[in-house]
Design an enzyme around this catalytic site. Structure first.
Site, PDB file in Angstrom:
ATOM      1  CG  HIS A  30      36.761  33.398  38.037  1.00  0.00           C
ATOM      2  ND1 HIS A  30      36.729  34.962  37.846  1.00  0.00           N
ATOM      3  CD2 HIS A  30      37.994  33.136  37.162  1.00  0.00           C
ATOM      4  CE1 HIS A  30      37.671  35.190  37.328  1.00  0.00           C
ATOM      5  NE2 HIS A  30      38.502  34.228  36.684  1.00  0.00           N
TER       6      HIS A  30
ATOM      7  CB  CYS B 275      49.059  29.081  35.086  1.00  0.00           C
ATOM      8  SG  CYS B 275      48.093  31.508  34.225  1.00  0.00           S
TER       9      CYS B 275
END
Length: 393
Positions: free
Chosen positions: A17, A348
């Site tokens: 992340h 995505c």
């Protein structure tokens, strides 16, 4: 992160992340540079470069650089929709001017972290927060709200509405929260509502939280915020997406939970997508299609779970490859399955942003939309145009 000129971490892989959010914020990030925080010292001048392929580099001193520009005079509309991944609402209006067909992924986590900073359950049950300092900070942030949960609803709705308004009337796909338990614990009051897990990546995350008593009231606040954006603000271009939905039965429970809070699929043109990021989503796509209007392939988690490789591991970073034949085969299954059920198919995940050849593969398979990091849209746009022309699409 928004205050940093660049980010360097000791641990993490290309799809952790820290790396993903840095790209969305347009901040250079080099992750998995073991020992970097011991080598680098305050005051030392360095140059962080992510412009030289898959491997980021950190150089001594401040190096000169040049910019490359892309001419758009000959760019024509592609049949494959080119969408954008966006986390930060503050960049929405500026980025809306980049050629795009809408937002394919907006993460609630960024808005909750930046705009709210409080665990939703700590707002519903502040009396259960044990840390007095956390209680005091919550009280200060929610001044003027007799019902603290309204603070969460208002702030979340504002963040999402900024993105949906910037791209209106183009579709904006917002993914409901997908914090891991260890990430939720870092929010104010979070430690009192989260369990400690040895492997949060495969633990209590995504859809499994929404109907569970430990988070059901928190999910209700998310739903209220989304309903406010669509019904009160009139931004009906908002599409909702459910992350990490492991089982068909879980899909049914989540849809029922959303119904309770006024988010009824099909009502007021509401569409609900699901992340296709677990092999079960592709293997049972006919069954999942009964509950969702579209599938958005999350190549990061799908690669992790197909190859059994921890996406956060710097040691296994070279093994983590979305272009592996096993991953491509399951991606192909998902696209074909969505078409078979007349559902939208998109992606995505990180793969098409990083690898133009993967974007080419997706177009050849017939995917409906590709959602990219803002910094790679123009490059991949041209690749999609070229691919569609070559296959006569």
């Amino acid at each position: 992160m928004k205050n940093a000129a660049a980010i360097i971490t000791n641990k993490g892989g290309r799809t952790c992340h820290a790396a993903i959010v840095s790209r969305e914020l347009d901040i250079p990030a080099v992750v998995g540079a073991d020992g970097s925080t011991e080598i680098l010292e305050t005051g030392r001048q360095i140059t962080v470069s992510c412009a030289e392929g898959d491997t980021g580099r950190v150089y001594e001193g401040q190096l000169t650089f040049h910019k490359e520009t892309t001419e758009l005079e000959d760019v024509s509309k592609t049949q494959t929709e080119i969408m954008m991944n966006l986390g930060n609402p503050e960049e929405a209006f500026a980025l809306s001017r980049v050629p795009n067909d809408g937002i394919g992924l907006a993460r609630l986590e960024f808005i909750i972290n930046s705009y709210i900073g409080i665990h939703p359950m700590a707002l519903v049950h502040t009396e259960k927060v044990k840390d007095q300092d956390a209680v005091d900070r919550i009280e200060k942030l929610t001044q003027g709200y007799s019902d603290k949960s309204e603070y969460f609803v208002d702030r979340l709705a504002e963040g999402v509405a900024t993105i949906t308004a910037a791209f209106y009337p183009k579709p904006v796909v917002v993914r409901m929260s997908d914090f891991k338990s260890n990430e939720y614990a870092t929010l104010l009051g979070g430690e009192d509502f989260e369990i400690k897990e040895s492997n949060p990546m495969l633990g209590f995350r995504g859809a499994s939280r929404y109907y569970d008593e430990r988070y059901r009231e928190g999910f209700a606040l998310e739903c209220r915020a989304m309903k406010k954006v669509r019904d009160e603000m009139g931004l009906t271009n908002l599409i909702l997406m459910i992350p990490f939905c492991r089982r068909v039965e879980e899909a049914r429970k989540v849809i029922e939970e959303m119904d309770k809070h006024g988010l009824k699929r099909g009502e007021n043109d509401l569409q609900v997508y699901v992340m296709c990021e677990i092999p079960s989503n592709a293997l049972l796509i006919d069954e999942f299609s009964k509950y969702f209007d579209g599938f958005s392939i999350g190549s990061n988690d799908l690669t992790q779970l197909t190859l059994g490789v921890d996406r956060d591991s710097e040691i296994l970073a070279s093994t983590f490859d979305e272009r592996d034949e096993a991953v491509k085969k399951i991606v192909s299954m998902a696209i074909k399955g969505a078409k078979r059920n007349n559902k939208h198919s998109g992606i995505c995940g990180q793969a098409p942003s990083d690898f133009p050849d993967f974007a080419e593969f997706l177009v050849q398979e017939g995917i409906d939309s590709i959602s990219l990091n803002p910094d790679s849209i123009l490059k991949i746009y041209l690749k999609v145009m070229e691919t569609e022309k070559s296959i006569g699409k």
